[in-house]
Design an enzyme around this catalytic site. Structure first.
Site, short mmCIF file in Angstrom:
data_model
loop_
_atom_site.label_atom_id
_atom_site.label_comp_id
_atom_site.label_asym_id
_atom_site.label_seq_id
_atom_site.Cartn_x
_atom_site.Cartn_y
_atom_site.Cartn_z
N LYS A 258 0.73 -1.22 -0.45
CA LYS A 258 0.25 0.32 0.00
C LYS A 258 0.77 1.12 -0.28
O LYS A 258 0.79 2.30 -1.00
CB LYS A 258 -0.84 -0.04 1.52
CG LYS A 258 -2.02 0.90 1.68
CD LYS A 258 -2.21 1.22 3.03
CE LYS A 258 -2.00 1.60 4.52
NZ LYS A 258 -1.43 3.04 3.96
N ASN A 259 1.63 1.15 0.74
CA ASN A 259 2.98 2.64 0.65
C ASN A 259 3.44 2.64 -0.14
O ASN A 259 4.03 3.48 0.48
CB ASN A 259 3.25 2.71 2.86
CG ASN A 259 2.17 2.73 3.43
OD1 ASN A 259 1.46 2.96 2.86
ND2 ASN A 259 3.08 3.22 4.87
N ARG B 46 -4.54 10.60 4.32
CA ARG B 46 -3.64 11.03 4.29
C ARG B 46 -2.69 11.44 3.32
O ARG B 46 -2.25 12.51 2.77
CB ARG B 46 -3.01 11.70 5.67
CG ARG B 46 -3.22 11.50 6.86
CD ARG B 46 -2.22 11.86 8.08
NE ARG B 46 -1.28 11.94 7.58
CZ ARG B 46 -0.88 12.95 8.35
NH1 ARG B 46 -1.69 13.92 8.73
NH2 ARG B 46 -0.27 13.80 8.22
N ARG C 101 0.39 14.77 12.51
CA ARG C 101 0.87 14.36 11.50
C ARG C 101 1.01 15.90 10.83
O ARG C 101 0.42 15.66 9.42
CB ARG C 101 0.22 13.73 11.05
CG ARG C 101 0.30 12.48 11.63
CD ARG C 101 -0.02 11.11 11.07
NE ARG C 101 0.64 10.36 9.97
CZ ARG C 101 0.01 9.72 9.56
NH1 ARG C 101 -0.57 8.97 9.86
NH2 ARG C 101 0.49 8.53 8.57
N PRO C 102 1.58 17.02 11.04
CA PRO C 102 1.40 18.17 10.36
C PRO C 102 2.88 17.84 8.56
O PRO C 102 2.91 16.50 8.64
CB PRO C 102 2.61 19.15 10.64
CG PRO C 102 3.38 18.19 12.19
CD PRO C 102 2.86 17.20 11.97
N VAL C 103 2.69 18.44 7.66
CA VAL C 103 3.22 18.64 6.66
C VAL C 103 4.23 19.95 6.28
O VAL C 103 4.31 20.34 5.07
CB VAL C 103 2.23 18.51 5.39
CG1 VAL C 103 1.25 16.84 5.25
CG2 VAL C 103 0.97 19.43 5.68
N ASP C 104 4.90 20.11 7.32
CA ASP C 104 5.44 21.95 7.65
C ASP C 104 7.12 21.17 6.29
O ASP C 104 7.01 22.26 5.69
CB ASP C 104 5.71 22.21 8.70
CG ASP C 104 6.57 21.43 9.48
OD1 ASP C 104 5.33 19.47 9.43
OD2 ASP C 104 7.26 20.97 9.89
N GLN C 105 7.07 19.97 6.17
CA GLN C 105 8.25 19.68 6.05
C GLN C 105 8.18 19.95 4.50
O GLN C 105 8.98 19.55 3.02
CB GLN C 105 9.23 18.40 6.47
CG GLN C 105 9.06 18.28 7.44
CD GLN C 105 10.06 19.61 8.00
OE1 GLN C 105 11.29 19.47 7.11
NE2 GLN C 105 10.09 20.44 9.21
N ILE D 4 7.96 7.19 16.48
CA ILE D 4 7.51 8.49 16.00
C ILE D 4 6.06 8.70 16.26
O ILE D 4 6.57 10.69 15.64
CB ILE D 4 7.20 7.49 14.80
CG1 ILE D 4 8.59 6.34 14.26
CG2 ILE D 4 6.71 8.40 12.92
CD1 ILE D 4 10.29 6.72 13.27
N ARG E 43 -8.90 -0.78 4.55
CA ARG E 43 -7.79 0.63 3.88
C ARG E 43 -6.45 -0.34 3.08
O ARG E 43 -5.88 0.36 2.77
CB ARG E 43 -7.64 1.26 4.76
CG ARG E 43 -9.13 2.68 5.10
CD ARG E 43 -8.53 3.33 6.12
NE ARG E 43 -7.00 3.79 5.65
CZ ARG E 43 -6.27 4.72 6.08
NH1 ARG E 43 -6.47 4.87 7.97
NH2 ARG E 43 -5.43 4.94 5.76
C1 UD1 Z 1 4.19 7.14 6.35
C2 UD1 Z 1 3.77 6.26 6.39
C3 UD1 Z 1 2.87 4.73 6.82
C4 UD1 Z 1 3.87 5.74 8.54
C5 UD1 Z 1 4.97 6.48 9.40
C6 UD1 Z 1 6.42 6.52 9.58
C7 UD1 Z 1 2.49 6.01 3.92
C8 UD1 Z 1 1.30 6.29 3.37
N1 UD1 Z 1 2.20 6.40 5.52
O1 UD1 Z 1 3.50 7.95 7.02
O2 UD1 Z 1 2.49 3.89 7.56
O3 UD1 Z 1 3.35 4.76 10.02
O4 UD1 Z 1 5.34 6.66 7.74
O5 UD1 Z 1 6.41 4.91 8.87
O6 UD1 Z 1 3.53 6.15 3.45
N2 UD1 Z 1 6.36 14.96 10.50
C9 UD1 Z 1 6.17 16.06 10.93
N3 UD1 Z 1 6.05 17.28 9.59
C10 UD1 Z 1 6.36 16.86 8.17
C11 UD1 Z 1 6.26 15.50 7.72
C12 UD1 Z 1 5.87 14.72 9.19
O7 UD1 Z 1 6.13 16.76 11.75
O8 UD1 Z 1 6.06 17.73 7.37
C13 UD1 Z 1 6.10 14.00 11.56
C14 UD1 Z 1 5.19 13.15 12.00
O9 UD1 Z 1 4.12 14.13 12.59
C15 UD1 Z 1 5.50 12.09 11.96
C16 UD1 Z 1 7.69 12.13 11.87
O10 UD1 Z 1 7.10 13.19 11.31
O11 UD1 Z 1 5.71 12.21 13.62
C17 UD1 Z 1 7.08 10.62 10.34
O12 UD1 Z 1 6.31 11.31 9.68
P1 UD1 Z 1 6.67 10.82 8.51
O13 UD1 Z 1 7.07 9.96 8.03
O14 UD1 Z 1 5.75 12.34 7.93
O15 UD1 Z 1 4.68 9.75 8.04
P2 UD1 Z 1 3.98 9.72 6.93
O16 UD1 Z 1 4.70 9.79 5.38
O17 UD1 Z 1 2.98 10.66 7.22
#
Ligand code: UD1
Length: 418
Positions: free
Chosen positions: A22-23, A94, A123-127, A328, A398
């Site tokens: 899936k991922n 997401r 789970r923000p997307v700031d990065q 995480i 899902r």
């Molecule tokens: C992906 C996987 C999910 C897995 C996770 C961690 C997919 C579709 N989903 O989720 O199944 O549990 O990796 O291995 O591939 N963060 C920020 N800002 C950002 C991005 C991330 O603060 O812009 C934080 C998140 O809140 C979290 C950490 O970084 O605490 C890691 O998140 P991330 O690796 O981005 O998870 P996803 O990509 O959403």
């Protein structure tokens, strides 16, 4: 809402095939937005999340065709006329944020709803945003949407504050069509990032270093069509290994590979399971009782957060006490309360869970709270005395293809109630 009924106490045995990941499939399908030529993907899992993403791509003007069994999907993004991902779509999944990078790269503009938090954390997307800004995009967050605009992205050096899987994927896709070279430092090393990079290279991208923490992408003016096979799902593989282990079973999982699963295989061997690694398959033989194993989640190649809940379930009935640390996500122990309903002895302290193995669990009604939490309840239900009813199993649909059929093929007594 559907429920799953499991009658525990059956030792799982037999062979099943593992589905596509899936991922990996989610970002790979989004990569089709980067080219006006058709792209064909095989081994795409038939999951609700994939259906949601395909609907989102269709709303943008992508032509989607799927073969009759759904595993082969061809996407034609030549007619995209609406680079928008609405709140209605993004709120259900997401990973829809993965359209942001490709849309900005190819069309110079995108409007994508902010995903918001979810059960397991903020789970923000700031990065993702910071990276696109470094590549010259003007990004505004207004009315709950990320609005990004740029005539053409420019190569840049990007250092992400933390390791982010979808963040790395979004920026890697965006960089494929940028002017010049992009270097992503502190990149995620997850196998799904590598699978996406391999797919992009098959489409004509110039990427090196995927799988390491520095990825270099030389932008090209256009990508072309390709045919690409999605990698096997390592989390589905790990989940069935845990299910077999907890029941003292013996299973063979085909169409998968241990090379993506070192940390999980290692821990399962520590529980006392024998694991045989074949070329495209894995065999597990479990002892009568597992030994408790402590673990700490961290980015790949360390132990995956997506397997933490399943290991909490096996530790619940193992011999000894395990300490589980989740690093995480800030709220990823919701399954603990449900496991306690089945009789598990678990104490939570912040991001640490202490699990004291009990001799037996007892069937009860429990509620699935997120995808992997649901998997842990199934594992516990398989070993619990009597019947366990799992409510809200839409989470499972899902992420686990043909779940009941696969469990039944291994001998589990499981049925779905609509
Ligand atoms: C992906 C996987 C999910 C897995 C996770 C961690 C997919 C579709 N989903 O989720 O199944 O549990 O990796 O291995 O591939 N963060 C920020 N800002 C950002 C991005 C991330 O603060 O812009 C934080 C998140 O809140 C979290 C950490 O970084 O605490 C890691 O998140 P991330 O690796 O981005 O998870 P996803 O990509 O959403």
């Amino acid at each position: 809402m559907d429920k799953l009924l499991i009658e525990g106490g059956v030792r799982l045995s037999g062979e099943i095939a593992i589905s596509g990941a899936k991922n990996a499939a989610l970002p790979i399908l989004c990569a089709a937005l980067l080219t006006k030529e058709p792209v064909t993907f095989t081994n795409v899992p038939r999951l609700n999340d994939i259906g949601t993403l395909l609907r989102l791509l269709e709303q943008m003007g992508v032509k989607v065709s799927r073969d009759s069994d759904g595993g082969t999907v061809t996407l034609d993004a030549s007619g995209v006329d609406n680079p928008v991902a609405s709140y209605e779509m993004v709120k259900t999944m997401r990973a829809s944020i993965l359209v942001l990078g490709p849309l900005v790269a190819r069309f110079g503009e995108a409007r994508v709803s902010l995903p918001g938090g979810c059960a397991i954390g903020a789970r923000p997307v700031d990065q993702h945003i910071k990276g696109l800004q470094a590549m010259g995009a003007c990004v505004k967050v207004e009315h709950g949407y990320v609005h990004a605009k740029v005539p053409r992205l420019k190569g840049a050096r990007i250092f992400t504050d933390m390791v982010t899987v979808t963040g790395t994927e979004n920026l890697m896709m965006a960089a494929c069509l940028a002017d010049g070279e992009t270097v992503i430092e502190n990149a995620a090393r997850e196998p799904e990032v590598v699978d996406l990079a391999n797919c992009l290279v098959a489409m004509g991208a110039q990427i090196s270093g995927a799988g390491g923490d520095v990825i270099r992408i030389k932008g090209v003016p256009a990508l072309h069509g390709a045919t690409y096979r999605v990698m096997p799902d390592r989390i589905e593989t790990g989940t069935y290994l845990c299910a077999a282990a907890v029941t003292g079973g013996e299973v063979r999982l085909t169409g998968t590979s241990a090379s993506y699963l070192d940390a999980v295989v290692d821990k399962l061997m520590d529980t006392g399971c024998e694991i045989t690694i074949e070329r495209d398959a894995l065999r597990l033989k479990a002892p009568a009782r597992l030994t408790a194993v402590s673990l700490r989640t961290a980015p790949y190649p360390a132990f995956p957060t997506d397997m933490q809940a399943q290991f909490m379930a096996i530790n619940a009935v193992a011999d000894g006490t395990a300490v589980i640390r989740e690093t995480i996500f800030e709220n990823r122990f919701m399954h603990a309360v449900e496991l306690q309903r089945l009789g598990a002895d678990i104490k939570i302290d912040g991001n640490m869970a202490v699990v004291k193995g009990v001799d037996r669990l007892e069937g009860a009604t429990v509620m699935a709270t997120d995808l992997r939490a649901s998997a842990s309840l199934i594992i516990a239900g398989l070993v619990a005395d009597g019947e366990t009813t799992i409510e809200r199993i839409y989470h499972l649909d899902r992420g686990y293809e043909k779940l009941e059929a696969k469990l039944a093929a291994l001998g589990a007594r499981v049925r779905r109630l609509s």
